[in-house]
Write a protein that holds these residues in place. Structure first.
Motif, PDB file in Angstrom:
ATOM      1  N   SER A   1      48.812  39.787   3.417  1.00 12.02           N
ATOM      2  CA  SER A   1      48.084  39.242   2.264  1.00 12.02           C
ATOM      3  C   SER A   1      48.297  37.734   2.148  1.00 12.02           C
ATOM      4  CB  SER A   1      48.536  39.927   0.972  1.00 12.02           C
ATOM      5  OG  SER A   1      48.165  41.276   0.988  1.00 12.02           O
ATOM      6  N   GLN A   2      49.528  37.292   2.364  1.00 11.11           N
ATOM      7  CA  GLN A   2      49.814  35.856   2.311  1.00 11.11           C
ATOM      8  C   GLN A   2      49.073  35.111   3.420  1.00 11.11           C
ATOM      9  OE1 GLN A   2      54.094  35.933   2.558  1.00 11.11           O
ATOM     10  NE2 GLN A   2      54.348  35.891   0.333  1.00 11.11           N
ATOM     11  N   LEU A   3      49.071  35.697   4.606  1.00  9.69           N
ATOM     12  CA  LEU A   3      48.367  35.083   5.727  1.00  9.69           C
ATOM     13  C   LEU A   3      46.874  34.959   5.411  1.00  9.69           C
ATOM     14  CD1 LEU A   3      48.257  33.964   8.614  1.00  9.69           C
ATOM     15  CD2 LEU A   3      48.083  36.339   9.415  1.00  9.69           C
ATOM     16  N   LEU A   4      46.289  36.007   4.884  1.00 11.98           N
ATOM     17  CA  LEU A   4      44.880  35.968   4.528  1.00 11.98           C
ATOM     18  C   LEU A   4      44.607  34.870   3.501  1.00 11.98           C
ATOM     19  CD1 LEU A   4      42.038  37.152   4.741  1.00 11.98           C
ATOM     20  CD2 LEU A   4      42.690  38.770   2.932  1.00 11.98           C
ATOM     21  N   TYR A   5      45.458  34.780   2.512  1.00 13.80           N
ATOM     22  CA  TYR A   5      45.313  33.739   1.486  1.00 13.80           C
ATOM     23  C   TYR A   5      45.348  32.350   2.131  1.00 13.80           C
ATOM     24  CZ  TYR A   5      46.531  30.672  -2.404  1.00 13.80           C
ATOM     25  OH  TYR A   5      46.559  29.644  -3.302  1.00 13.80           O
ATOM     26  N   LEU A   6      46.301  32.126   3.011  1.00 16.61           N
ATOM     27  CA  LEU A   6      46.430  30.821   3.675  1.00 16.61           C
ATOM     28  C   LEU A   6      45.230  30.527   4.575  1.00 16.61           C
ATOM     29  CD1 LEU A   6      50.237  30.952   4.512  1.00 16.61           C
ATOM     30  CD2 LEU A   6      49.122  29.543   2.759  1.00 16.61           C
ATOM     31  N   LEU A   7      44.748  31.538   5.280  1.00 17.07           N
ATOM     32  CA  LEU A   7      43.587  31.336   6.143  1.00 17.07           C
ATOM     33  C   LEU A   7      42.341  31.006   5.320  1.00 17.07           C
ATOM     34  CD1 LEU A   7      44.210  34.125   8.790  1.00 17.07           C
ATOM     35  CD2 LEU A   7      44.436  31.649   9.113  1.00 17.07           C
ATOM     36  N   TYR A   8      42.193  31.674   4.184  1.00 11.50           N
ATOM     37  CA  TYR A   8      41.073  31.335   3.298  1.00 11.50           C
ATOM     38  C   TYR A   8      41.203  29.900   2.793  1.00 11.50           C
ATOM     39  CZ  TYR A   8      38.938  35.982   2.904  1.00 11.50           C
ATOM     40  OH  TYR A   8      38.279  37.154   3.146  1.00 11.50           O
ATOM     41  N   GLN A   9      42.420  29.470   2.498  1.00 11.71           N
ATOM     42  CA  GLN A   9      42.613  28.087   2.067  1.00 11.71           C
ATOM     43  C   GLN A   9      42.198  27.123   3.174  1.00 11.71           C
ATOM     44  OE1 GLN A   9      46.789  28.021   0.681  1.00 11.71           O
ATOM     45  NE2 GLN A   9      45.948  27.348  -1.284  1.00 11.71           N
ATOM     46  N   LEU A  10      42.576  27.417   4.414  1.00  8.63           N
ATOM     47  CA  LEU A  10      42.176  26.558   5.533  1.00  8.63           C
ATOM     48  C   LEU A  10      40.661  26.523   5.674  1.00  8.63           C
ATOM     49  CD1 LEU A  10      44.757  27.410   8.336  1.00  8.63           C
ATOM     50  CD2 LEU A  10      44.477  25.228   7.152  1.00  8.63           C
ATOM     51  N   ALA A  11      40.025  27.659   5.530  1.00 12.51           N
ATOM     52  CA  ALA A  11      38.563  27.716   5.633  1.00 12.51           C
ATOM     53  C   ALA A  11      37.916  26.900   4.522  1.00 12.51           C
ATOM     54  CB  ALA A  11      38.086  29.165   5.589  1.00 12.51           C
ATOM     55  N   ASP A  12      38.463  26.967   3.321  1.00 13.48           N
ATOM     56  CA  ASP A  12      37.918  26.194   2.203  1.00 13.48           C
ATOM     57  C   ASP A  12      38.065  24.704   2.442  1.00 13.48           C
ATOM     58  OD1 ASP A  12      38.826  28.477  -0.499  1.00 13.48           O
ATOM     59  OD2 ASP A  12      37.089  28.418   0.830  1.00 13.48           O
ATOM     60  N   VAL A  13      39.185  24.285   3.015  1.00 14.59           N
ATOM     61  CA  VAL A  13      39.379  22.867   3.312  1.00 14.59           C
ATOM     62  C   VAL A  13      38.344  22.408   4.316  1.00 14.59           C
ATOM     63  CG1 VAL A  13      40.935  21.218   4.435  1.00 14.59           C
ATOM     64  CG2 VAL A  13      41.824  22.792   2.717  1.00 14.59           C
ATOM     65  N   LYS A  14      38.101  23.198   5.352  1.00 14.64           N
ATOM     66  CA  LYS A  14      37.113  22.840   6.353  1.00 14.64           C
ATOM     67  C   LYS A  14      35.740  22.713   5.710  1.00 14.64           C
ATOM     68  CE  LYS A  14      34.584  24.356  10.346  1.00 14.64           C
ATOM     69  NZ  LYS A  14      33.347  23.823   9.783  1.00 14.64           N
ATOM     70  N   GLU A  15      35.366  23.684   4.866  1.00 14.70           N
ATOM     71  CA  GLU A  15      34.063  23.620   4.216  1.00 14.70           C
ATOM     72  C   GLU A  15      33.968  22.397   3.312  1.00 14.70           C
ATOM     73  OE1 GLU A  15      33.345  27.386   2.331  1.00 14.70           O
ATOM     74  OE2 GLU A  15      33.539  28.460   4.222  1.00 14.70           O
ATOM     75  N   SER A  16      35.043  22.076   2.613  1.00 15.04           N
ATOM     76  CA  SER A  16      35.045  20.883   1.752  1.00 15.04           C
ATOM     77  C   SER A  16      34.863  19.626   2.590  1.00 15.04           C
ATOM     78  CB  SER A  16      36.346  20.798   0.963  1.00 15.04           C
ATOM     79  OG  SER A  16      36.461  21.881   0.097  1.00 15.04           O
ATOM     80  N   ASN A  17      35.531  19.574   3.744  1.00 12.27           N
ATOM     81  CA  ASN A  17      35.375  18.419   4.631  1.00 12.27           C
ATOM     82  C   ASN A  17      33.967  18.317   5.180  1.00 12.27           C
ATOM     83  OD1 ASN A  17      38.026  17.646   4.258  1.00 12.27           O
ATOM     84  ND2 ASN A  17      38.766  18.607   6.125  1.00 12.27           N
ATOM     85  N   ASP A  18      33.346  19.465   5.493  1.00 17.01           N
ATOM     86  CA  ASP A  18      31.966  19.454   5.983  1.00 17.01           C
ATOM     87  C   ASP A  18      31.028  18.893   4.916  1.00 17.01           C
ATOM     88  OD1 ASP A  18      32.744  20.511   8.381  1.00 17.01           O
ATOM     89  OD2 ASP A  18      32.019  22.540   7.975  1.00 17.01           O
ATOM     90  N   ASP A  19      31.304  19.221   3.659  1.00 18.17           N
ATOM     91  CA  ASP A  19      30.458  18.739   2.570  1.00 18.17           C
ATOM     92  C   ASP A  19      30.523  17.227   2.432  1.00 18.17           C
ATOM     93  OD1 ASP A  19      29.757  21.331   2.059  1.00 18.17           O
ATOM     94  OD2 ASP A  19      31.141  21.583   0.361  1.00 18.17           O
ATOM     95  N   MET A  20      31.654  16.630   2.825  1.00 17.76           N
ATOM     96  CA  MET A  20      31.834  15.178   2.691  1.00 17.76           C
ATOM     97  C   MET A  20      31.105  14.420   3.784  1.00 17.76           C
ATOM     98  SD  MET A  20      35.816  14.858   1.747  1.00 17.76           S
ATOM     99  CE  MET A  20      36.531  15.600   0.314  1.00 17.76           C
ATOM    100  N   ASN A  21      30.817  15.053   4.884  1.00 13.25           N
ATOM    101  CA  ASN A  21      30.159  14.367   6.018  1.00 13.25           C
ATOM    102  C   ASN A  21      28.678  14.334   5.873  1.00 13.25           C
ATOM    103  OD1 ASN A  21      32.612  13.862   7.266  1.00 13.25           O
ATOM    104  ND2 ASN A  21      32.601  15.836   8.295  1.00 13.25           N
TER     105      ASN A  21
END
Length: 160
Positions: A140-160
């Protein structure tokens, strides 16, 4: 490596170190998955990404290439490359879109169905092997962390 002997860091790891470990982990998991694909007699041209592609087509039944690109979050030219390669292997076909004569739909063939099933079996086996030592709380912790990484990537994509 014996996972029980992995030292817990006393200092926070650098972002560069974490990224390096993430790359190594991804490579290791990918290698294990590929070994399970081979054990299930899945042809070598059907890599993990191509199988994800096929599974998405199978779930849709028939789908436009542009919609598939959007659904998978990949570039349209990548979809075209995958379609060209998989069509040569007779696991997908292009068919005219009855609602738009300019558009093309793709769908899997009867040849693909057992391959998708064997890939699913390989995924279950690889996942069980990779995560065998993780208690449910750690997963569960791993899934939470992976979702956080995915959200960061999506946020970075939005900035470009």
């Amino acid at each position: 490596m014996d996972k029980s002997k992995v030292p817990f860091p006393t200092e926070p790891p650098t972002p560069e170190f974490l990224l390096e470990i993430l790359f190594k982990t991804t490579h290791s998991i990918h290698s294990q998955f590929e070994a399970h694909l081979s054990a299930q007699d899945v042809p070598t041209y059907l890599t993990g990404p191509r199988m994800r592609f096929l599974k998405c087509i199978a779930e849709a039944g028939k789908i436009r290439m542009s919609d598939l690109a959007t659904k998978l979050g990949i570039k349209k030219r990548t979809v075209t490359q995958f379609v060209d390669a998989l069509e040569k292997e007779n696991v997908i076909v292009r068919i005219p879109d009855p609602n738009d004569r300019r558009a093309t739909l793709i769908q899997i063939t009867d040849t693909a169905e057992p391959l998708i099933k064997r890939t699913g079996n390989a995924m279950i086996e690889a996942a069980t092997e990779v995560l065998a030592s993780f208690p449910s709380e750690s997963r569960s912790q791993l899934l939470y962390l992976l979702y956080q990484l995915a959200d960061v990537k999506e946020s970075n994509d939005d900035m470009n």
